[in-house]
Scaffold this active site. Structure first.
Site, short mmCIF file in Angstrom:
data_model
loop_
_atom_site.label_atom_id
_atom_site.label_comp_id
_atom_site.label_asym_id
_atom_site.label_seq_id
_atom_site.Cartn_x
_atom_site.Cartn_y
_atom_site.Cartn_z
N HIS A 113 0.84 -1.21 0.00
CA HIS A 113 0.00 0.00 0.00
C HIS A 113 0.87 1.25 0.00
CE1 HIS A 113 -3.10 -2.59 2.30
NE2 HIS A 113 -3.62 -2.37 1.09
N SER B 53 -3.36 -7.39 3.03
CA SER B 53 -3.57 -7.22 4.47
C SER B 53 -4.05 -8.52 5.11
CB SER B 53 -4.59 -6.12 4.74
OG SER B 53 -4.10 -4.88 4.33
N LYS C 107 -18.02 -5.74 7.99
CA LYS C 107 -16.77 -6.44 8.26
C LYS C 107 -16.20 -6.01 9.59
CE LYS C 107 -14.26 -7.46 4.07
NZ LYS C 107 -13.23 -6.96 3.16
N ARG D 42 -1.99 -6.14 -8.38
CA ARG D 42 -1.00 -7.18 -8.09
C ARG D 42 -0.95 -8.23 -9.18
NH1 ARG D 42 -3.55 -8.25 -2.33
NH2 ARG D 42 -5.28 -8.22 -3.77
#
Length: 169
Positions: free
Chosen positions: A27, A137, A51, A100
């Site tokens: 990040h 993460s 969440k 990614r």
């Protein structure tokens, strides 16, 4: 006043959105690169009430502010709702997203097209540094929870916070 505003040039703004639970070196790489391209970069900590994060929103904001302190043009804020509303409220025409892998592209392209269709905001895709191409993460939290070494994947402040949090749980 100095800088683009004093010269009559518009301020170039972008946002790097995410949950950042926790922020990783991947990040940070994207944020740092965006900070070199834009006059102001907002890090939008997106709130998803469905969440349960490892860190609450205020903790994430604090960690992000700490690890981005060297970038004078980076601002960190929380947002609950549509990212395009965050952009509209702050006159931000661009979203910067790190990619990614090809699997990221499929999802992010849909989001980019939706965001553009809603408000005209553009999304710029930045290829992730290959060093961080596997990093997320979720993966950091899982490895750290099992006692694995994630010191090369997160800033020292985040590593300390992870250690403190995981020892408590």
């Amino acid at each position: 006043m100095t800088g683009p505003e004093s010269e009559g040039s518009p301020v170039r703004r972008a946002v790097c959105p995410g949950s950042f639970d926790p922020i990783t070196n991947g990040h940070l790489d994207i944020i740092a690169r965006a900070s070199r391209l834009y006059d102001e970069v907002f890090v939008a900590v997106m709130i998803n009430t469905s969440k349960k994060g490892l860190f609450d929103v205020d903790e994430r904001i604090g960690l992000i502010r700490e690890v981005t302190a060297e970038y004078a043009n980076v601002r960190v804020e929380a947002h609950h709702g549509l990212l395009v509303d965050f952009c509209k409220d702050r006159d931000i025409p661009a979203i910067v997203k790190g990619l990614r892998a090809v699997s990221d592209f499929d999802y992010e392209l849909q989001m980019a097209q939706m965001n553009n269709g809603l408000t005209g905001v553009e999304t710029l895709f930045v290829p992730t540094n290959p060093t961080y191409s596997f990093l997320s993460s979720s993966l950091v939290k899982e490895v750290a929870a099992w006692g694995g070494d994630v010191s090369h994947l997160v800033p020292p402040q985040v590593l300390a916070a992870l250690g403190d949090r995981l020892r408590k749980d």
